[in-house]
Design a protein around this motif. Sequence first.
Motif, PDB file in Angstrom:
ATOM      1  N   PHE A 195       0.722  -1.218   0.139  1.00 29.26           N
ATOM      2  CA  PHE A 195       0.039   0.090   0.056  1.00 29.26           C
ATOM      3  C   PHE A 195       0.779   1.292  -0.036  1.00 29.26           C
ATOM      4  O   PHE A 195       0.572   2.134  -0.762  1.00 29.26           O
ATOM      5  N   ALA A 196       1.964   1.170   0.709  1.00 32.63           N
ATOM      6  CA  ALA A 196       2.685   2.598   0.909  1.00 32.63           C
ATOM      7  C   ALA A 196       3.455   2.753  -0.321  1.00 32.63           C
ATOM      8  O   ALA A 196       3.690   3.648  -0.907  1.00 32.63           O
ATOM      9  N   LEU A 197       3.906   1.560  -0.973  1.00 28.99           N
ATOM     10  CA  LEU A 197       4.600   1.564  -2.480  1.00 28.99           C
ATOM     11  C   LEU A 197       3.635   2.075  -3.522  1.00 28.99           C
ATOM     12  O   LEU A 197       3.973   3.072  -4.169  1.00 28.99           O
ATOM     13  N   LEU A 198       2.407   1.583  -3.504  1.00 29.96           N
ATOM     14  CA  LEU A 198       1.367   2.163  -4.562  1.00 29.96           C
ATOM     15  C   LEU A 198       1.128   3.546  -4.068  1.00 29.96           C
ATOM     16  O   LEU A 198       0.825   4.396  -5.154  1.00 29.96           O
ATOM     17  N   PHE A 199       0.908   4.055  -2.917  1.00 31.92           N
ATOM     18  CA  PHE A 199       0.667   5.374  -2.657  1.00 31.92           C
ATOM     19  C   PHE A 199       1.863   6.369  -3.013  1.00 31.92           C
ATOM     20  O   PHE A 199       1.544   7.507  -3.627  1.00 31.92           O
ATOM     21  N   VAL A 200       3.019   5.946  -2.877  1.00 30.34           N
ATOM     22  CA  VAL A 200       4.129   6.545  -3.478  1.00 30.34           C
ATOM     23  C   VAL A 200       4.236   6.726  -4.884  1.00 30.34           C
ATOM     24  O   VAL A 200       4.263   7.762  -5.636  1.00 30.34           O
ATOM     25  N   PHE A 201       4.049   5.695  -5.567  1.00 31.83           N
ATOM     26  CA  PHE A 201       4.033   5.381  -6.944  1.00 31.83           C
ATOM     27  C   PHE A 201       2.949   6.541  -7.651  1.00 31.83           C
ATOM     28  O   PHE A 201       3.112   7.199  -8.482  1.00 31.83           O
ATOM     29  N   PHE A 222       1.718   9.290  -6.218  1.00 37.69           N
ATOM     30  CA  PHE A 222       2.152  10.691  -6.118  1.00 37.69           C
ATOM     31  C   PHE A 222       3.331  11.042  -6.930  1.00 37.69           C
ATOM     32  O   PHE A 222       3.266  12.252  -7.441  1.00 37.69           O
ATOM     33  N   VAL A 223       4.038  10.068  -7.305  1.00 43.30           N
ATOM     34  CA  VAL A 223       5.288  10.394  -8.433  1.00 43.30           C
ATOM     35  C   VAL A 223       4.491  10.687  -9.668  1.00 43.30           C
ATOM     36  O   VAL A 223       5.014  11.702 -10.327  1.00 43.30           O
ATOM     37  N   ILE A 224       3.719   9.785 -10.149  1.00 50.19           N
ATOM     38  CA  ILE A 224       2.993  10.016 -11.430  1.00 50.19           C
ATOM     39  C   ILE A 224       2.159  11.348 -11.473  1.00 50.19           C
ATOM     40  O   ILE A 224       2.246  12.198 -12.298  1.00 50.19           O
ATOM     41  N   GLN A 225       1.657  11.637 -10.296  1.00 48.79           N
ATOM     42  CA  GLN A 225       0.739  12.720 -10.202  1.00 48.79           C
ATOM     43  C   GLN A 225       1.735  14.100 -10.293  1.00 48.79           C
ATOM     44  O   GLN A 225       1.483  15.154 -10.979  1.00 48.79           O
ATOM     45  N   PHE A 226       2.705  13.911  -9.754  1.00 46.66           N
ATOM     46  CA  PHE A 226       3.740  15.147  -9.660  1.00 46.66           C
ATOM     47  C   PHE A 226       4.253  15.122 -11.155  1.00 46.66           C
ATOM     48  O   PHE A 226       4.464  16.733 -11.498  1.00 46.66           O
ATOM     49  N   ILE A 227       4.604  14.354 -11.858  1.00 51.33           N
ATOM     50  CA  ILE A 227       5.202  14.294 -13.124  1.00 51.33           C
ATOM     51  C   ILE A 227       4.032  15.079 -14.149  1.00 51.33           C
ATOM     52  O   ILE A 227       4.218  15.828 -14.704  1.00 51.33           O
ATOM     53  N   VAL A 228       2.563  14.555 -13.931  1.00 48.13           N
ATOM     54  CA  VAL A 228       1.616  15.248 -14.857  1.00 48.13           C
ATOM     55  C   VAL A 228       1.554  16.690 -14.527  1.00 48.13           C
ATOM     56  O   VAL A 228       1.315  17.517 -15.297  1.00 48.13           O
TER      57      VAL A 228
END
Length: 100
Positions: A19-25, A27-33
């Motif tokens: 869950f923590a890994l998916l959460f971080v992933f 937010f990283v994708i959202q940051f890039i977008v």
Amino acid sequence: MESEKKAPKRKAHFLLKSFALLFVFYFVIQFIVIASQIREKKQELASLQDQVDEQQLANDELQNMLDSGLTDEYIERIARDKLGLAYQGERVFIDISGTK
């Protein structure tokens, strides 16, 4: 008996890490977008600012013309260039070759 107690803890620990890994992933994708959208908007802003600057120059020219009033020279130039008028008896030669 000890292995039975460790199995649920491992499963819970694995789920928490997943869950923590998916959460971080996410937010990283959202940051890039969002960073991409910001870059596009900055380019759009620069383009619009250029248009504003050009329009401001055109407005300043028109304001100068209004402030200075219509002079006889300006009226004559408009009559000759835009309307193709000439003084009575004046000969006007037109270059039809297309070169200046």
